[in-house]
Scaffold this active site. Structure first.
Site, PDB file in Angstrom:
ATOM      1  N   ASP A   1       0.838  -1.515  -0.060  1.00  0.00           N
ATOM      2  CA  ASP A   1      -0.039  -0.532  -0.070  1.00  0.00           C
ATOM      3  C   ASP A   1       0.844   1.268  -0.181  1.00  0.00           C
ATOM      4  OD1 ASP A   1       1.069   0.131   2.572  1.00  0.00           O
ATOM      5  OD2 ASP A   1      -0.636   0.081   3.338  1.00  0.00           O
TER       6      ASP A   1
ATOM      7  N   ASP B   1      -8.504  -6.940  -0.772  1.00  0.00           N
ATOM      8  CA  ASP B   1      -7.562  -7.753   0.339  1.00  0.00           C
ATOM      9  C   ASP B   1      -8.275  -7.085   1.696  1.00  0.00           C
ATOM     10  OD1 ASP B   1      -7.030  -4.534  -0.077  1.00  0.00           O
ATOM     11  OD2 ASP B   1      -6.131  -4.850   2.609  1.00  0.00           O
TER      12      ASP B   1
ATOM     13  N   CYS C   1     -15.355 -28.138   6.010  1.00  0.00           N
ATOM     14  CA  CYS C   1     -13.519 -27.382   5.061  1.00  0.00           C
ATOM     15  C   CYS C   1     -12.670 -28.109   5.370  1.00  0.00           C
ATOM     16  CB  CYS C   1     -12.975 -26.272   6.689  1.00  0.00           C
ATOM     17  SG  CYS C   1     -11.875 -25.507   5.943  1.00  0.00           S
TER      18      CYS C   1
ATOM     19  N   CYS D   1      -9.243 -27.498   4.896  1.00  0.00           N
ATOM     20  CA  CYS D   1      -7.703 -27.282   5.961  1.00  0.00           C
ATOM     21  C   CYS D   1      -7.129 -27.961   6.910  1.00  0.00           C
ATOM     22  CB  CYS D   1      -8.118 -25.761   6.125  1.00  0.00           C
ATOM     23  SG  CYS D   1      -8.164 -25.286   8.175  1.00  0.00           S
TER      24      CYS D   1
ATOM     25  N   CYS E   1      -9.139 -27.700  10.125  1.00  0.00           N
ATOM     26  CA  CYS E   1      -9.941 -28.472  10.656  1.00  0.00           C
ATOM     27  C   CYS E   1      -9.857 -29.942  10.608  1.00  0.00           C
ATOM     28  CB  CYS E   1     -10.777 -27.828   9.452  1.00  0.00           C
ATOM     29  SG  CYS E   1     -11.250 -26.500   9.598  1.00  0.00           S
TER      30      CYS E   1
ATOM     31  N   HIS F   1      -7.132 -21.894   9.605  1.00  0.00           N
ATOM     32  CA  HIS F   1      -8.349 -21.358   9.189  1.00  0.00           C
ATOM     33  C   HIS F   1      -9.237 -21.009   8.582  1.00  0.00           C
ATOM     34  CE1 HIS F   1     -12.652 -23.546   8.609  1.00  0.00           C
ATOM     35  NE2 HIS F   1     -13.070 -21.388   9.016  1.00  0.00           N
TER      36      HIS F   1
END
Ligand SMILES: [Zn+2]
Length: 340
Positions: free
Chosen positions: A60, A245, A283, A285, A288, A314
């Site tokens: 930024d 973002d 999920c 991931c 999880c 997660h």
């Protein structure tokens, strides 16, 4: 894009980000300029090398942080003088200096220096703020084009570097239009819609995006800054927003808020004390697949460092999963539209 304020997506190592499929992360110019300093990062070969992230990076302009310093800043046509929140030392960002810092960091995408108009802002205030943003966009881009070859590595043309302009204009659609048209004339590499998610009602955010998006070229990246909740990012992506973002997935995670297919889940709640189910049953991931709600709650209650890490992994997986799904469905739509 996961946000890596200080050259780290808080609590999540780079190899984990890679495994989650993050393609690009954000760095904050203001923070990296103050510490460790852009010249130090330049000497070490740039931000990619310093933080060991051989993928895309966006920085930024520092404007958003500087403007949120309120008591510590002074704005003029030239730029902003501000005091460091770390030690009170005095600094200034002009459009040229902001871009100079971003080139030293070596970001793939640099952002033009802008003023993020606060909410609410009356019309004269929004007009004045926009006048600065448009003048600063021109100066940012001129400086960028003249100096982008000065990246920390050998790149005689700096041709892989891009600079995006930022549409401001408060909550006034005609000001947004005026800004978008001027920026498009300047021919940036991509366009961001800034000054949203600053406290306005959500319908207004949506209105501003819906009004501004069609004014920006479809064949260049269109980026909405600082949004949003999971359902928002899905909605905006389907409207044609290419990049977003937000600190939310990681910040919320550190406070124990998980985003799941069943809605928001506050892992601190007592009801999860002996819940052996995964944080999100839909999920897949790594968190999880391996850990229970009860364990995540315990880590949080015990103030363990692993808590922020697992919750963040997660939430990032959940956010990146939304974008993956949207991409796949857009891909399908475009294929069926062209008969492929
Ligand atoms: Zn998960």
């Amino acid at each position: 894009m996961p946000v890596g304020t200080q050259g780290t997506v808080k609590a999540v190592p780079q190899d984990t980000l890679e495994a989650l499929g993050a393609q690009i992360i954000l760095g904050n110019t203001y923070h990296l300029y103050l510490r460790p300093g852009h010249e130090a990062i330049r000497r070490m070969g740039g931000l990619h090398k310093f933080i060991s992230w051989p993928h895309a990076l966006l920085t930024d302009s520092g404007g958003f942080q500087v403007f949120s310093l309120n008591e510590l800043r002074k704005v003029s046509d030239d730029g902003v003088r501000f005091r460091s929140h770390l030690d009170g030392s005095s600094h200034s960002f002009t459009p040229e200096h902001s871009v100079e810092v971003q080139i030293a960091l070596g970001a793939d995408i640099s952002m033009a220096f802008d003023e993020c108009t606060e909410y609410p802002a009356d019309r004269p205030r929004a007009e004045e703020s926009l006048r600065l943003t448009m003048a600063w966009a021109r100066r940012s881009l001129d400086y960028f084009r003249a100096h982008r070859h000065l990246v920390p590595w050998s790149d005689p043309k700096g041709c892989c570097m891009q600079c995006f302009g930022i549409v401001q204009g408060g909550m006034y659609t005609d000001l947004r239009r005026q800004c978008a048209e001027r920026l498009v004339e300047m021919d940036f590499d991509g366009y961001a819609i800034g000054g949203l998610s600053v406290g306005e009602p959500r319908e207004l955010t949506l209105d501003m995006i819906a009004e501004t998006l069609p004014l920006l070229p479809k064949d260049k990246p269109r980026y909405v800054m600082g949004v949003g909740y999971p359902d928002e990012i899905e909605q905006y992506a389907r409207m044609g927003v290419d990049m977003m973002d937000c600190v939310l997935p990681t910040r919320a995670a550190r406070h124990g808020l998980l985003f799941t297919s069943e809605g928001r889940l506050n892992i601190k709640n007592k009801q999860y004390a002996e819940d052996q189910g995964p944080p999100d049953p839909l999920c897949d991931c790594p968190v999880c697949r391996r850990y229970s709600r009860a364990y995540l709650r315990h880590l949080m209650q015990a103030g363990e460092a692993l808590s922020g890490t697992l919750n963040s992994i997660h939430n990032l997986a959940f956010y990146l999963g939304i974008m993956k799904r949207v991409r796949a469905s857009l891909h399908e739509t475009s294929h069926s539209a062209t008969g492929n």
